[in-house]
Design a protein around this motif. Structure first.
Motif, mmCIF file in Angstrom:
data_model
loop_
_atom_site.group_PDB
_atom_site.id
_atom_site.type_symbol
_atom_site.label_atom_id
_atom_site.label_comp_id
_atom_site.label_asym_id
_atom_site.label_seq_id
_atom_site.Cartn_x
_atom_site.Cartn_y
_atom_site.Cartn_z
ATOM 1 N N GLY A 122 44.412 -23.678 20.707
ATOM 2 C CA GLY A 122 45.939 -23.942 21.449
ATOM 3 C C GLY A 122 45.608 -22.773 22.836
ATOM 4 N N ILE A 123 45.990 -22.942 23.536
ATOM 5 C CA ILE A 123 45.320 -21.914 25.396
ATOM 6 C C ILE A 123 45.439 -20.387 24.956
ATOM 7 C CG2 ILE A 123 47.766 -21.785 26.010
ATOM 8 C CD1 ILE A 123 46.295 -21.873 28.513
ATOM 9 N N GLY A 124 44.717 -19.849 25.150
ATOM 10 C CA GLY A 124 44.790 -18.450 24.958
ATOM 11 C C GLY A 124 44.025 -17.529 23.143
ATOM 12 N N GLU A 125 43.847 -18.764 22.576
ATOM 13 C CA GLU A 125 43.378 -18.706 20.913
ATOM 14 C C GLU A 125 41.502 -17.437 21.573
ATOM 15 O OE1 GLU A 125 42.875 -20.774 16.838
ATOM 16 O OE2 GLU A 125 44.062 -21.054 18.206
ATOM 17 N N ARG A 126 41.203 -17.132 20.477
ATOM 18 C CA ARG A 126 39.383 -16.639 20.506
ATOM 19 C C ARG A 126 38.667 -17.199 19.812
ATOM 20 N NH1 ARG A 126 38.082 -11.972 23.046
ATOM 21 N NH2 ARG A 126 35.967 -12.303 21.790
ATOM 22 N N VAL A 127 38.089 -17.703 19.764
ATOM 23 C CA VAL A 127 37.387 -18.835 18.850
ATOM 24 C C VAL A 127 35.575 -18.379 18.856
ATOM 25 C CG1 VAL A 127 38.677 -21.408 19.237
ATOM 26 C CG2 VAL A 127 36.695 -20.811 20.676
ATOM 27 N N THR A 128 35.377 -19.082 17.141
ATOM 28 C CA THR A 128 33.324 -18.740 17.646
ATOM 29 C C THR A 128 33.114 -19.870 17.425
ATOM 30 O OG1 THR A 128 34.193 -18.979 15.460
ATOM 31 C CG2 THR A 128 34.554 -16.441 15.995
ATOM 32 N N ALA A 129 31.442 -19.406 18.306
ATOM 33 C CA ALA A 129 30.753 -20.840 18.250
ATOM 34 C C ALA A 129 31.368 -21.733 17.117
ATOM 35 C CB ALA A 129 29.647 -20.470 18.355
ATOM 36 N N GLY A 130 30.536 -22.325 17.355
ATOM 37 C CA GLY A 130 30.557 -23.511 16.109
ATOM 38 C C GLY A 130 31.905 -24.180 15.558
ATOM 39 N N GLN A 131 33.206 -23.423 15.727
ATOM 40 C CA GLN A 131 34.025 -23.335 15.143
ATOM 41 C C GLN A 131 34.960 -24.978 15.559
ATOM 42 O OE1 GLN A 131 36.824 -20.672 15.884
ATOM 43 N NE2 GLN A 131 38.964 -21.054 15.352
ATOM 44 N N VAL A 132 35.863 -25.883 14.711
ATOM 45 C CA VAL A 132 36.426 -27.346 15.261
ATOM 46 C C VAL A 132 37.319 -26.474 15.884
ATOM 47 C CG1 VAL A 132 37.720 -29.393 14.559
ATOM 48 C CG2 VAL A 132 35.540 -27.978 13.140
ATOM 49 N N LEU A 133 38.075 -27.366 17.434
ATOM 50 C CA LEU A 133 38.653 -27.625 18.341
ATOM 51 C C LEU A 133 39.399 -28.292 18.129
ATOM 52 C CD1 LEU A 133 36.107 -26.080 21.732
ATOM 53 C CD2 LEU A 133 37.454 -24.280 19.994
ATOM 54 N N ALA A 134 39.148 -29.374 18.449
ATOM 55 C CA ALA A 134 39.799 -31.216 17.727
ATOM 56 C C ALA A 134 38.983 -31.589 17.314
ATOM 57 C CB ALA A 134 40.191 -31.602 19.350
ATOM 58 N N VAL A 135 39.481 -32.920 16.831
ATOM 59 C CA VAL A 135 39.695 -34.189 15.728
ATOM 60 C C VAL A 135 39.913 -35.583 16.677
ATOM 61 C CG1 VAL A 135 39.206 -34.937 13.605
ATOM 62 C CG2 VAL A 135 39.454 -32.907 13.696
ATOM 63 N N LEU A 136 38.928 -36.304 16.652
ATOM 64 C CA LEU A 136 39.030 -37.830 18.120
ATOM 65 C C LEU A 136 39.348 -38.580 16.319
ATOM 66 C CD1 LEU A 136 36.596 -37.221 20.717
ATOM 67 C CD2 LEU A 136 39.094 -36.262 20.759
ATOM 68 N N ASP A 137 40.171 -39.297 16.823
ATOM 69 C CA ASP A 137 40.349 -40.500 15.845
ATOM 70 C C ASP A 137 39.477 -41.291 16.074
ATOM 71 O OD1 ASP A 137 40.415 -42.695 14.700
ATOM 72 O OD2 ASP A 137 42.647 -43.244 15.069
#
Length: 521
Positions: free
Chosen positions: A84-99
Motif C-alpha cells: 500500500g501507499i507509504g509502505e517501504r519495500v525492498t528490491a525484488g519484493q512482490v508488489l502486485a500479482v496479475l491474473d
C-alpha cells in the motif's frame, strides 16, 4: 520596477536589523564615555578576525529521488495488490500479482502454432534435399535438346532459300511465338525481383502484418508467372510442331518443283530457338532452386516471426508477479485491488525518501552566486526549527517565468534525517554561496561609501581618521575587509548618522561596545 522594490525592502530589513542590534547592545544606564566634552558620542569596537558566510534564501519543494513507475506488462482481468501507499519495500519484493489466465492460453496456442510450422519446414527441407537431382536432370535434357536442334539446323543450312512467299507467314508466326516466350521469361524475372524485395522487407520487420501480406502476394505472383511461362513454352512447342507440319508440306511441294528444301532451314532455326528458351527456363529454375526453395525461405521467415512472438509472450507471462525494481517507499498506487488493468498502465510509483531532491526557485538577482556542490540547508513548516543539510546538484541555465518574476530552478539533495521529511513539502532553502574563515569582519553599518570608495572611521585617541578600505564578501549585516584595517584597531560602529557625517580629524567621545555588536542575531 519589482526588482527595485525588492532591493529597497532588503535595505529596510538590513537597517532594521542594525537598529535592533544597536538597541540590544545599548550600554547600561550611566555607562562611561571618554573624550572631549561637547564632542559627539560614538560607539567603537575593536576589529577582530572571524568567519563570514554569504547565503541565498529561496522557496522550494521536496521531491523523492530515484522514482520508478511500475507498469502492467500485459492486459489483465484483475490486479492483486500486495503493498500500500507509504509502505517501504525492498528490491525484488512482490508488489502486485496479475491474473495471467488469458495470456497463458495465448502462449499455449502460439506454442502449438510454432510446432506446426516447425513440422512443415522440416518436410519442405526434406523435399528440397531431393530436388537438386531432378533440376539437374531437366537442365541436362534441355541442353541435349538444344544441341540436337543446332545439329539439325546445321544440316539444312546448305539448302536453298526458296518459296519465300509461302514461308513469310510462317516466319511471322515463329517470331510471334519467340516474342511471347521472351515476354514470359521477362515476367518471371520481374516477379522474382519483386519477391526478393518483399522478402528483405519482411525479414527486417517480421511482426508487421502488412509486410507479411505483401511478401505472400509477391510469392504467389512469382509462382503464377513461372507456371504461365512453362505453360507458354509448352504451347509454343505445340505451335512449333504445327508449323513444322505445315512447313513439311511446303518442303515436299518445293522438292517436287526444284528438288531443293529451303523450308527445312526455317524449321530447324525455330527448333533451335525453342530449345534455347527451354534451356533458359531450366537454368533460371536451377539458379533459384526452384519453387520449393522459395517455399522453404518463406517457411523459415514465418517460423522465425512466430518464435519471436512466442518469446515476447513468455517474457510477459513471467512478469505476472510484479516485483520492486529498487528498494524504496510506495509513493502512489494508481490501480485498484481486484480491478482490471491495461498493458503499460502505471500501477504503482516507488521512490527513495532517504535522500530527497529539493527544487528551489532562486531569484535572478542571486542566481549568479549559486554553483553545484555548494552546501545548503532546508527547513519546513512540518518540522519547524529542524534543519536538514545537503548540497546543490544542478543549476538551471534558463529562467522560468510562471505567473510572476522569472526565477531559476536550483536542484539539490538533502539527507532525510530520521525520516522526518516528506515528498511534496514546501521548504525554505538556504544556500551557502561563499564563506570566509579567519577574516577581518566588521558590521555592515560601519562601512560608508563616497564616490564609489568604501571607508571606515578609525578612532585614534579621541579623533576620527577616515580609512579607505577594500571590501570582499558581504552579507546583510557584515562585510569582509580585505585591505585597509588591522586586527585590534578601533572603528566607529554607531550611530549611523554620525558615520556618514564625521570628517577626518573630528573629535569624538568614545563608548566601547563588545565584539558581537551589530552581528546578525
Amino acid at each position: 520596477m519589482k526588482r527595485k522594490v525588492l532591493i529597497a525592502a532588503a535595505l529596510i530589513v538590513a537597517v532594521a536589523v542594525l537598529v535592533v542590534a544597536n538597541l540590544r547592545n545599548q550600554p547600561a544606564s550611566g555607562a562611561a564615555t571618554q573624550g572631549p566634552k561637547g564632542a559627539p558620542e560614538v560607539r567603537v569596537q575593536a576589529v577582530r578576525r572571524g568567519s563570514l558566510r554569504q547565503e541565498v534564501i529561496a522557496p522550494g519543494v521536496l521531491e523523492a529521488t530515484g522514482v520508478h513507475e511500475v507498469r502492467a506488462p500485459f492486459t489483465t482481468k484483475a490486479v492483486t495488490l500486495k503493498v500500500g501507499i507509504g509502505e517501504r519495500v525492498t528490491a525484488g519484493q512482490v508488489l502486485a500479482v496479475l491474473d495471467d489466465a488469458d495470456l497463458a492460453l495465448q502462449v499455449s496456442a502460439q506454442e502449438a502454432q510454432v510446432a506446426r510450422m516447425e513440422s512443415t519446414l522440416a518436410s519442405l527441407r526434406l523435399q528440397q534435399q531431393e530436388a537438386p537431382l531432378q533440376l539437374d536432370q531437366r537442365l541436362a535434357q534441355a541442353r541435349a535438346q538444344l544441341l540436337q536442334a543446332e545439329d539439325q539446323l546445321a544440316s539444312v543450312m546448305r539448302q536453298d532459300d526458296a518459296l519465300r512467299t509461302r514461308l513469310e507467314q510462317a516466319r511471322v508466326n515463329l517470331t510471334t511465338l519467340q516474342n511471347r516466350s521472351a515476354e514470359g521469361a521477362e515476367r518471371v524475372a520481374a516477379a522474382r525481383a519483386a519477391l526478393l524485395e518483399a522478402e528483405e522487407a519482411y525479414k527486417a520487420d517480421p511482426g508487421n502484418p502488412a509486410l507479411r501480406a505483401k511478401y505472400e502476394q509477391a510469392r504467389s505472383a512469382y509462382d503464377e508467372a513461372l507456371r504461365q511461362s512453362q505453360q507458354a513454352a509448352e504451347q509454343a512447342a505445340a505451335q512449333l510442331r504445327a508449323a513444322y507440319d505445315e512447313l513439311a508440306a511446303a518442303e515436299a511441294d518445293y522438292a517436287r518443283v526444284s528438288g531443293d528444301n529451303p523450308v527445312a532451314v526455317q524449321l530447324a532455326a525455330s527448333q533451335v530457338e525453342a530449345a534455347r528458351i527451354a534451356l533458359q527456363l531450366a537454368e533460371m529454375e536451377a539458379e533459384s532452386g526452384g519453387a520449393l526453395a522459395e517455399q522453404v525461405r518463406a517457411a523459415e521467415i514465418e517460423l522465425a516471426a512466430a518464435r519471436t512472438s512466442l518469446a515476447a509472450m513468455r517474457e510477459k507471462l513471467a512478469q505476472a508477479q510484479l516485483t520492486a525494481p529498487v528498494s524504496g517507499t510506495v509513493l502512489a498506487v494508481a490501480a485498484q485491488d481486484g480491478m482490471p488493468a491495461q498493458e503499460t498502465q502505471v500501477l504503482l510509483t516507488i521512490g527513495n525518501l532517504d535522500v530527497l531532491k529539493v527544487k528551489a526557485q532562486v531569484d535572478e538577482l542571486d542566481i549568479g552566486k549559486v554553483r553545484p556542490e555548494q552546501p545548503l540547508s532546508v527547513e519546513t513548516n512540518g518540522t519547524p526549527g529542524e534543519l536538514f543539510h545537503g548540497r546543490v546538484t544542478r543549476v538551471a541555465a534558463q529562467a522560468t517565468a510562471a505567473g510572476g518574476s522569472p526565477f531559476f530552478v536550483v536542484e539539490g539533495e538533502v539527507a532525510n534525517r530520521e525520516g522526518l521529511l516528506r515528498a511534496g513539502l514546501n521548504a525554505e532553502v538556504t544556500i551557502a554561496t561563499a564563506e570566509r574563515q579567519d577574516a577581518i569582519v566588521v558590521p555592515a553599518a560601519a562601512v560608508r561609501t563616497r564616490d564609489g570608495q568604501p571607508s571606515v572611521l578609525v578612532v585614534d585617541g579621541f579623533a576620527v581618521k577616515v580609512r579607505p578600505v577594500r571590501v570582499g564578501l558581504r552579507t546583510e549585516t557584515e562585510v569582509e575587509i580585505l585591505e585597509g584595517l588591522e586586527e585590534g584597531e578601533r572603528i566607529v560602529v554607531s550611530p549611523f548618522t554620525l558615520i556618514n557625517s564625521l570628517q577626518e580629524g573630528d573629535p569624538v567621545r568614545v563608548e566601547e561596545v563588545d565584539e558581537n555588536w551589530g552581528k546578525s542575531q
